[in-house]
Design a protein around this motif. Sequence first.
Motif, PDB file in Angstrom:
ATOM      1  N   PRO A  51       8.797  -0.520  16.125  1.00  0.00           N
ATOM      2  CA  PRO A  51       8.851   0.890  15.775  1.00  0.00           C
ATOM      3  C   PRO A  51       8.386   1.115  14.345  1.00  0.00           C
ATOM      4  O   PRO A  51       8.388   0.204  13.524  1.00  0.00           O
ATOM      5  CB  PRO A  51      10.330   1.246  15.926  1.00  0.00           C
ATOM      6  N   ALA A  52       7.982   2.348  14.082  1.00  0.00           N
ATOM      7  CA  ALA A  52       7.534   2.711  12.740  1.00  0.00           C
ATOM      8  C   ALA A  52       8.094   4.083  12.393  1.00  0.00           C
ATOM      9  O   ALA A  52       8.446   4.864  13.274  1.00  0.00           O
ATOM     10  CB  ALA A  52       6.010   2.732  12.674  1.00  0.00           C
ATOM     11  N   LEU A  53       8.156   4.332  11.101  1.00  0.00           N
ATOM     12  CA  LEU A  53       8.671   5.607  10.611  1.00  0.00           C
ATOM     13  C   LEU A  53       7.680   6.187   9.614  1.00  0.00           C
ATOM     14  O   LEU A  53       7.262   5.503   8.680  1.00  0.00           O
ATOM     15  CB  LEU A  53      10.036   5.404   9.936  1.00  0.00           C
ATOM     16  N   MET A  54       7.311   7.439   9.844  1.00  0.00           N
ATOM     17  CA  MET A  54       6.413   8.153   8.942  1.00  0.00           C
ATOM     18  C   MET A  54       7.175   9.341   8.367  1.00  0.00           C
ATOM     19  O   MET A  54       7.799  10.095   9.107  1.00  0.00           O
ATOM     20  CB  MET A  54       5.178   8.624   9.710  1.00  0.00           C
ATOM     21  N   VAL A  55       7.124   9.469   7.042  1.00  0.00           N
ATOM     22  CA  VAL A  55       7.779  10.583   6.369  1.00  0.00           C
ATOM     23  C   VAL A  55       6.721  11.335   5.570  1.00  0.00           C
ATOM     24  O   VAL A  55       6.061  10.750   4.706  1.00  0.00           O
ATOM     25  CB  VAL A  55       8.908  10.094   5.438  1.00  0.00           C
ATOM     26  N   ASP A  56       6.563  12.607   5.898  1.00  0.00           N
ATOM     27  CA  ASP A  56       5.586  13.465   5.224  1.00  0.00           C
ATOM     28  C   ASP A  56       4.203  12.813   5.147  1.00  0.00           C
ATOM     29  O   ASP A  56       3.558  12.803   4.105  1.00  0.00           O
ATOM     30  CB  ASP A  56       6.083  13.861   3.835  1.00  0.00           C
ATOM     31  N   GLY A  57       3.772  12.241   6.272  1.00  0.00           N
ATOM     32  CA  GLY A  57       2.427  11.685   6.383  1.00  0.00           C
ATOM     33  C   GLY A  57       2.250  10.270   5.865  1.00  0.00           C
ATOM     34  O   GLY A  57       1.155   9.729   5.922  1.00  0.00           O
ATOM     35  N   LYS A  58       3.319   9.651   5.380  1.00  0.00           N
ATOM     36  CA  LYS A  58       3.229   8.292   4.839  1.00  0.00           C
ATOM     37  C   LYS A  58       4.096   7.344   5.682  1.00  0.00           C
ATOM     38  O   LYS A  58       5.272   7.606   5.904  1.00  0.00           O
ATOM     39  CB  LYS A  58       3.708   8.277   3.385  1.00  0.00           C
ATOM     40  N   ILE A  59       3.495   6.238   6.122  1.00  0.00           N
ATOM     41  CA  ILE A  59       4.255   5.254   6.880  1.00  0.00           C
ATOM     42  C   ILE A  59       5.153   4.494   5.901  1.00  0.00           C
ATOM     43  O   ILE A  59       4.679   3.915   4.931  1.00  0.00           O
ATOM     44  CB  ILE A  59       3.321   4.290   7.635  1.00  0.00           C
ATOM     45  N   VAL A  60       6.467   4.524   6.166  1.00  0.00           N
ATOM     46  CA  VAL A  60       7.419   3.895   5.254  1.00  0.00           C
ATOM     47  C   VAL A  60       8.120   2.683   5.862  1.00  0.00           C
ATOM     48  O   VAL A  60       8.675   1.858   5.129  1.00  0.00           O
ATOM     49  CB  VAL A  60       8.466   4.910   4.734  1.00  0.00           C
ATOM     50  N   ILE A  61       8.084   2.552   7.185  1.00  0.00           N
ATOM     51  CA  ILE A  61       8.723   1.424   7.881  1.00  0.00           C
ATOM     52  C   ILE A  61       7.834   1.025   9.050  1.00  0.00           C
ATOM     53  O   ILE A  61       7.354   1.886   9.786  1.00  0.00           O
ATOM     54  CB  ILE A  61      10.104   1.819   8.460  1.00  0.00           C
TER      55      ILE A  61
END
Length: 81
Positions: A51-61
């Motif tokens: 899985p991945a996490l994107m916050v405000d257009g930036k991949i953070v995880i």
Amino acid sequence: MEIKVIGTGCEKCNRLYQNVQQAVNELGITANIEKVEELMDIVRLGVMLTPALMVDGKIVITGRVPDVKSLLSILSGNTDK
């Protein structure tokens, strides 16, 4: 805040989504949380490991499920992972 939980709907992806929801609730912030599960959409976002996490257009995880405590830190603006 725009948050995308990226993954194909597997158990880890669902757990990340739940953890993100809990962290957002604990922080009391307004966020649009979206699940991205379609393979073509995942590829378009540039994610190769879920899985991945994107916050405000930036991949953070990518490739792991952080606990709620880690997500609290990430979503509050402190990116010390």
